[in-house]
Each structure stands twice: as structure tokens, then as C-alpha cells.
Design a protein around this motif. Sequence first.
Motif, PDB file in Angstrom:
ATOM      1  N   ALA A  28      20.644 -29.713  11.600  1.00 38.13           N
ATOM      2  CA  ALA A  28      19.198 -29.593  11.797  1.00 38.13           C
ATOM      3  C   ALA A  28      18.524 -30.957  11.711  1.00 38.13           C
ATOM      4  CB  ALA A  28      18.602 -28.632  10.766  1.00 38.13           C
ATOM      5  N   GLU A  32      16.573 -33.349  14.753  1.00 37.45           N
ATOM      6  CA  GLU A  32      15.228 -33.923  14.634  1.00 37.45           C
ATOM      7  C   GLU A  32      15.269 -35.449  14.705  1.00 37.45           C
ATOM      8  OE1 GLU A  32      12.262 -32.216  14.502  1.00 37.45           O
ATOM      9  OE2 GLU A  32      13.552 -30.486  14.947  1.00 37.45           O
ATOM     10  N   ARG A  61      11.094 -35.608   5.544  1.00 37.28           N
ATOM     11  CA  ARG A  61      10.431 -34.488   4.840  1.00 37.28           C
ATOM     12  C   ARG A  61       9.999 -33.412   5.820  1.00 37.28           C
ATOM     13  NH1 ARG A  61       7.962 -36.333  -0.745  1.00 37.28           N
ATOM     14  NH2 ARG A  61       7.787 -34.097  -0.953  1.00 37.28           N
ATOM     15  N   LYS A  62       9.468 -33.841   6.938  1.00 35.96           N
ATOM     16  CA  LYS A  62       9.037 -32.883   7.965  1.00 35.96           C
ATOM     17  C   LYS A  62      10.238 -32.106   8.505  1.00 35.96           C
ATOM     18  CE  LYS A  62       6.580 -32.673  12.366  1.00 35.96           C
ATOM     19  NZ  LYS A  62       5.959 -33.445  13.426  1.00 35.96           N
ATOM     20  N   ALA A  63      11.328 -32.802   8.803  1.00 35.74           N
ATOM     21  CA  ALA A  63      12.531 -32.153   9.328  1.00 35.74           C
ATOM     22  C   ALA A  63      13.153 -31.233   8.279  1.00 35.74           C
ATOM     23  CB  ALA A  63      13.534 -33.205   9.790  1.00 35.74           C
ATOM     24  N   ARG A  65      11.608 -29.666   5.849  1.00 34.54           N
ATOM     25  CA  ARG A  65      10.743 -28.489   5.753  1.00 34.54           C
ATOM     26  C   ARG A  65      11.045 -27.525   6.898  1.00 34.54           C
ATOM     27  NH1 ARG A  65       6.735 -31.158   4.040  1.00 34.54           N
ATOM     28  NH2 ARG A  65       6.011 -31.893   6.049  1.00 34.54           N
ATOM     29  N   LYS A  66      11.178 -28.076   8.098  1.00 36.60           N
ATOM     30  CA  LYS A  66      11.489 -27.272   9.289  1.00 36.60           C
ATOM     31  C   LYS A  66      12.831 -26.553   9.137  1.00 36.60           C
ATOM     32  CE  LYS A  66      11.577 -27.681  14.313  1.00 36.60           C
ATOM     33  NZ  LYS A  66      11.434 -28.612  15.446  1.00 36.60           N
ATOM     34  N   ALA A  67      13.788 -27.178   8.455  1.00 34.96           N
ATOM     35  CA  ALA A  67      15.115 -26.588   8.234  1.00 34.96           C
ATOM     36  C   ALA A  67      15.133 -25.644   7.031  1.00 34.96           C
ATOM     37  CB  ALA A  67      16.148 -27.700   8.042  1.00 34.96           C
ATOM     38  N   GLY A  68      13.975 -25.471   6.372  1.00 36.97           N
ATOM     39  CA  GLY A  68      13.902 -24.587   5.217  1.00 36.97           C
ATOM     40  C   GLY A  68      14.478 -25.193   3.950  1.00 36.97           C
TER      41      GLY A  68
END
Length: 136
Positions: A28, A32, A61-63, A65-68
Motif C-alpha cells: 500500500a 502511494e 502519514r497520509k498513505a 492513514r489510507k492503508a488503515g
Amino acid sequence: MADVIRKVDYYKAQVQNKAGEGARILSALRGEGINLLFFTGFPRGRKTQLDFVPEDGPAFRKAARKAGLAVTKNTAFLAQGQDSPGVIAEIVSKLADARVNITALDAVAAGGDRYGAILWVKPADVRKAAKALGAK
């Protein structure tokens, strides 16, 4: 002594200790475009702790978060340089002379006569360690 020792943000996460979880997360992040300068994973109780040092913290951090992936930010020291006998001994001696205890340290010969290492100290010792190591 090391060519470069720098203070870095590292991010840690606790994940399920099951086959494929690391591959899922790393894939993931790759999807990104996240470049990791360092990554390690190890068992912690019934879970697994993953530690990441990304090239770009906010993008990571954004990636994540996107990956849970729930992460917390901390500080570590990343050393990279020309490999030679005793180079890690020189680093740890500087900390010993400054009376800074190392929490953990991982080092590896990277090929091409290069090495890399990451080390952690207690948060209260970060400033003293940075001064002892000449880390920015």
C-alpha cells in the motif's frame, strides 16, 4: 566516524501478527509512492510492531492513514556512511561518553563499502544524543 548521522522522525504501528500483513502494508505504501529510508518489524506481545523512517513524513502519514495503519511519531538517529572496522563502536562510544543509554540499535553492511544504522534513545535523551553525535 559516520559520514552522516541525522535525527529522523520514525513512525511506529502495532498490527496483527499474521502472514501477509507486512506485505499488505508495504504494498500500500509503495502504491502511494512512499520511499522508506528504514523499515523493521518484530513481535511485540501478541502483535507485531512496525517501525518506518520515510523520506517524506507528511506523505507517509497520509498513505498510512489510507492503508488503515494507525501510527505514532517518535525520534531516532539514522547513520549512513563508509563502512570500516569499528564504525559502530565509534558511534556508541560517543553516546557512552555522553552518558546516553541506547534503547535499541540495528546496523547493516549495505554493500559497496557502505553501512547504515538506526538507533533509538529515550525521548528525554534525544537532545543530549544529538549533541554527542553531531546530528542535525
